[in-house]
Design a protein around this motif. Structure first.
Motif, short mmCIF file in Angstrom:
data_model
loop_
_atom_site.label_atom_id
_atom_site.label_comp_id
_atom_site.label_asym_id
_atom_site.label_seq_id
_atom_site.Cartn_x
_atom_site.Cartn_y
_atom_site.Cartn_z
N LYS A 1 0.85 -1.18 0.00
CA LYS A 1 0.00 0.00 0.00
C LYS A 1 0.89 1.24 0.00
N TRP A 2 0.30 2.36 -0.34
CA TRP A 2 1.08 3.60 -0.43
C TRP A 2 1.57 4.04 0.95
N THR A 3 2.78 4.58 0.98
CA THR A 3 3.35 5.11 2.21
C THR A 3 4.35 6.20 1.88
N ARG A 4 4.79 6.91 2.86
CA ARG A 4 5.83 7.93 2.70
C ARG A 4 7.12 7.40 3.29
N PHE A 5 8.22 7.75 2.65
CA PHE A 5 9.50 7.28 3.17
C PHE A 5 9.81 8.00 4.48
N ARG A 6 10.32 7.24 5.44
CA ARG A 6 10.69 7.80 6.74
C ARG A 6 12.21 7.84 6.88
N THR A 7 12.74 9.02 7.06
CA THR A 7 14.17 9.15 7.33
C THR A 7 14.37 9.17 8.84
N VAL A 8 15.05 8.15 9.34
CA VAL A 8 15.28 7.99 10.78
C VAL A 8 16.70 8.42 11.12
N ARG A 9 16.80 9.23 12.14
CA ARG A 9 18.11 9.58 12.72
C ARG A 9 18.00 9.43 14.23
N CYS A 10 19.12 9.11 14.87
CA CYS A 10 19.13 8.97 16.33
C CYS A 10 20.30 9.74 16.91
N ALA A 11 20.04 10.42 18.02
CA ALA A 11 21.11 11.16 18.69
C ALA A 11 22.16 10.20 19.25
N ASN A 12 21.71 9.04 19.69
CA ASN A 12 22.62 8.01 20.21
C ASN A 12 22.23 6.67 19.62
N TRP A 13 23.23 5.84 19.37
CA TRP A 13 22.97 4.50 18.82
C TRP A 13 23.13 3.41 19.87
N HIS A 14 23.56 3.77 21.05
CA HIS A 14 23.66 2.75 22.09
C HIS A 14 23.31 3.34 23.44
N ALA A 15 22.80 2.48 24.29
CA ALA A 15 22.44 2.86 25.66
C ALA A 15 22.66 1.64 26.53
N GLY A 16 23.60 1.73 27.47
CA GLY A 16 23.94 0.58 28.29
C GLY A 16 24.47 -0.55 27.42
N ASN A 17 23.86 -1.71 27.51
CA ASN A 17 24.32 -2.85 26.72
C ASN A 17 23.47 -3.06 25.45
N ILE A 18 22.66 -2.06 25.09
CA ILE A 18 21.80 -2.16 23.89
C ILE A 18 22.39 -1.28 22.79
N VAL A 19 22.49 -1.84 21.59
CA VAL A 19 23.03 -1.08 20.47
C VAL A 19 22.10 -1.24 19.27
N LEU A 20 21.85 -0.13 18.59
CA LEU A 20 21.01 -0.14 17.40
C LEU A 20 21.84 -0.44 16.17
N LEU A 21 21.21 -1.13 15.21
CA LEU A 21 21.89 -1.50 13.98
C LEU A 21 20.91 -1.39 12.81
N GLY A 22 21.38 -0.87 11.69
CA GLY A 22 20.55 -0.79 10.49
C GLY A 22 19.43 0.22 10.61
N ASP A 23 18.26 -0.13 10.04
CA ASP A 23 17.14 0.80 9.99
C ASP A 23 16.66 1.24 11.37
N SER A 24 16.94 0.50 12.39
CA SER A 24 16.52 0.93 13.73
C SER A 24 17.28 2.19 14.15
N ALA A 25 18.49 2.36 13.62
CA ALA A 25 19.32 3.52 13.97
C ALA A 25 19.24 4.63 12.93
N HIS A 26 19.04 4.26 11.65
CA HIS A 26 19.13 5.24 10.57
C HIS A 26 18.52 4.65 9.31
N THR A 27 17.99 5.49 8.47
CA THR A 27 17.51 5.05 7.16
C THR A 27 18.00 6.01 6.10
N ALA A 28 18.05 5.54 4.87
CA ALA A 28 18.40 6.38 3.71
C ALA A 28 17.52 5.97 2.55
#
Length: 508
Positions: free
Chosen positions: A252-279
Motif C-alpha cells: 500500500k502507499w506510504t511515505r518514506f521515513r528518514t530515521v536519525r538517532c542522537a545516540n545509537w547505544h544505551a547501556g548494553n543495547i546497540v542499534l543496527l541498520g534501519d533501527s538507527a538510521h535510514t536512507a
C-alpha cells in the motif's frame, strides 16, 4: 573483552549477518537471534547489492558473500521516457530475492553456531544478555521503548510510494515514468530472479489524491494489498511489464521515513541498520547500511577492552559514513520527487543528471565508465554530434566552454559584468533547497532578467546552491547563475549538463 551471551533482536539481513560475525569472533559466546516472524516468511521482493558493498562483505566474510553472489541475479541499468530509452552496461549490479538472501544468511548463521528463535517477539527488557543488538527495523520497538536514551527523529518524505513486484524478469533495471489522466507515476524496477522483478512505484501527493489513492490507502488494512492501486498501475505500466501482473505483499502507499538517532547505544543495547538510521531507497542503501553496521560493530567489539568503549567506537566509525549516505539520499529523494518535471530532457542527458544528481559521481568519472551513454548525453546538451564530444578527461572544460545561445554568450561561464548589470538580482543561499524557507524564497522572487546565487564554498553548500538554482530555473524565465569555487568545476559542469543552472561563475 569476553562476551558470554549476545542477543540479536530481528532476523533481517543486518541482524543475521551481525549474529554470524559475532559468533565467529566470540565462539564461546551464546548468540541468539529472536525473530517474531516465521523462518520462511518475509516481506518485500528484491534487494540490490552494488559493487562496493560486495567488496566490503567479501572482506568481512568471503564464504557468505560467495553464496549470496551465487544466488543473485546480475543486471544492467536503463532509463526510458516514452519511446526514448538508453541502457547502461553495468556488470557489478546484483539483485537477489529478499527471501533468498535471508535463507542464505540463516544458513550461515546456523552453521556458525547461532541459535535461531523464530515466532518469538522479545524486547530488550525480557533478555538477560551481555550485549543486545537491536536490528528490529525502521519501526524498531527497541528504539521506541528507549526513546529518551536514543533520541530518535523521524522525518516523512513529501512523495508517496508503494513496493510491488512482478512475475517477469525485466531485461534490465529500469527507471521510467508513465503519465496518466491523474498525473505522473515513476517506476524503479530491477530483476532479481529468472521470473521475478522488484517494481517500486512513486508519485507526488497531488497525483495520489487525484487518482483516489488517498481513499484506497485509508481503506486498505496493513495486512492486505491495495488492489485498486495495483490494478490501475499494472495497466499504466503495461508496456514495461510486458503484459505481466504486479504482485503485492502487504503493498500500500506510504511515505518514506528518514530515521536519525542522537545516540545509537544505551547501556548494553546497540542499534543496527534501519533501527538507527535510514536512507532513501533510490540509493539502494538499507541492506547495505545494516550489513556494514554489523561489520563495524564486530570489529569494534574485537578491538575494545570493555563494552562501552566498543559501542562508542562503533558509533564513531559508522556515523560519518551514514551521515554521508543520508545526505546523498536526501538529495536523491528530492530529485526523484521532481522527476516528472525533467522528462523533457533527452534521455541520455537525463541519465547523466540522474547519476550526478547527488554529487557522489563526477561527470568525468561517469564519462570514463559509460562511454556508450555519456557522449550522447553531452551531445544533446551542446546541440552537436557525438563525434564532437571529447574524451572523459576533457569533458568538464568542454561543457563550460559551450555557448548559451539564449543570451548570446560565448561560454557557460558567466561574465563578471553580468553580476552588476541592470536586471540582475543577487540571492544569498543560506537555506536548504527543499525547505519551506526555500519555497517562500522562490515564490517571493521579484521579476528579474538574471538571478545570481552566492554562498559558502564548501561542497555541501555548493550542492545546495545548485539544487536551489534548479528550483528557481524551473519557476522563472530568468537566466540563473550559481557561483562555484574552482575546486568544484566538475560539479558545476554536471549541473550545467543536468539543466539545473544556466551559467556558473567560477571562483578562485
Amino acid at each position: 573483552m569476553k562476551l558470554t551471551t549476545i542477543a540479536v533482536l530481528g532476523g533481517g539481513p543486518g541482524g543475521l549477518y551481525a549474529a554470524r560475525l559475532l559468533k565467529l569472533s566470540h565462539p564461546d559466546a551464546e548468540v541468539t537471534v529472536y525473530e517474531q516472524g516465521e523462518a520462511d516468511k518475509t516481506f518485500g521482493f528484491g534487494v540490490g547489492l552494488a559493487s562496493r558493498t560486495q567488496r566490503n562483505l567479501r572482506e568481512a566474510d568471503e564464504a557468505s558473500l560467495t553464496a549470496i553472489v551465487d544466488a543473485a541475479h546480475p543486471h544492467e541499468m536503463s532509463m526510458r521516457v516514452g519511446d526514448d530509452a538508453v541502457r547502461l552496461a553495468h556488470g557489478e549490479l546484483l539483485g537477489i530475492g529478499r527471501a533468498t538472501l535471508l535463507t542464505v544468511l540463516q544458513r550461515f548463521a546456523q552453521e556458525a553456531g547461532v541459535v535461531m528463535r523464530f515466532g518469538e517477539r522479545r524486547s530488550a527488557a525480557d533478555l538477560d544478555a551481555d550485549l543486545i543488538v537491536a536490528a528490529d527495523g525502521i519501526s524498531s520497538a527497541t528504539r521506541s521503548e528507549h526513546e529518551a536514551e536514543f533520541g530518535p527523529s523521524v522525518v516523512f518524505g513529501d512523495g508517496l510510494y508503494l513496493w510491488a513486484g512482478t512475475d517477469y524478469q525485466l531485461p534490465a533495471a529500469v527507471f521510467t515514468p508513465v503519465t496518466t489522466e491523474y498525473g505522473t507515476f515513476v517506476a524503479h524496477a530491477y530483476p532479481y530472479a529468472e521470473d521475478r522483478s522488484t517494481f517500486l512505484i512513486e508519485t507526488d501527493e497531488e497525483t495520489w489524491k487525484r487518482a483516489g489513492f488517498d481513499v484506497t490507502t485509508e481503506q486498505t488494512p496493513n495486512t492486505e494489498n491495495d488492489e485498486v492501486s495495483l490494478t490501475f498501475l499494472e495497466e499504466a505500466f503495461r508496456e514495461s511489464l510486458d503484459g505481466h501482473h504486479l504482485i503485492g505483499n502487504r503493498t500500500k502507499w506510504t511515505r518514506f521515513r528518514t530515521v536519525r538517532c542522537a545516540n545509537w547505544h544505551a547501556g548494553n543495547i546497540v542499534l543496527l541498520g534501519d533501527s538507527a538510521h535510514t536512507a532513501h531507497y533510490s540509493i539502494g542503501s538499507g541492506t547495505k547500511l545494516a550489513m556494514e553496521d554489523a561489520i563495524a560493530l564486530d570489529r569494534a567489539l574485537l578491538a575494545a577492552d570493555d563494552l562501552e568503549s566498543a559501542l562508542t567506537a562503533y558509533e564513531e566509525e559508522r556515523r560519518p559514513a551514514v551521515h554521508y549516505l543520508q545526505t546523498i539520499a536526501e538529495r536523491s529523494m528530492a530529485w526523484w520527487d521532481d522527476f516528472p518535471e525533467r522528462t523533457s530532457i533527452p534521455v541520455a542527458q537525463l541519465l547523466i543528471a540522474y547519476v550526478t544528481r547527488a554529487g557522489k559521481v563526477s561527470l568525468e568519472r561517469f564519462a570514463a565508465t559509460a562511454p556508450q551513454v555519456v557522449p550522447a548525453g553531452l551531445a544533446a546538451y551542446a546541440g552537436v554530434t557525438v563525434d564532437e564530444v571529447p574524451g572523459p578527461a576533457e569533458v568538464t572544460e568542454w561543457v563550460l566552454a559551450q555557448p548559451l545561445s539564449a543570451r548570446s554568450l560565448p561560454t557557460r561561464t558567466a561574465p563578471a559584468e553580468l553580476r552588476d548589470a541592470p536586471g540582475t538580482v543577487e540571492i544569498s543561499t543560506q537555506v536548504r533547497p527543499w525547505s519551506a524557507e526555500a519555497t517562500a524564497l522562490v515564490e517571493g522572487l521579484s521579476a528579474a532578467e538574471t538571478y545570481w546565487l552566492v554562498g559558502a564554498d564548501d561542497r555541501e553548500a555548493v550542492l545546495d546552491r545548485l539544487d536551489l538554482a534548479e528550483r528557481i530555473r524551473r519557476s522563472t524565465p530568468a537566466v540563473v547563475v550559481a557561483e562555484v569555487p574552482a575546486a568544484l568545476r566538475d560539479v558545476a559542469a554536471a549541473a550545467l549538463v543536468s539543466e539545473r543552472v544556466d551559467l556558473v561563475a567560477i571562483g578562485s
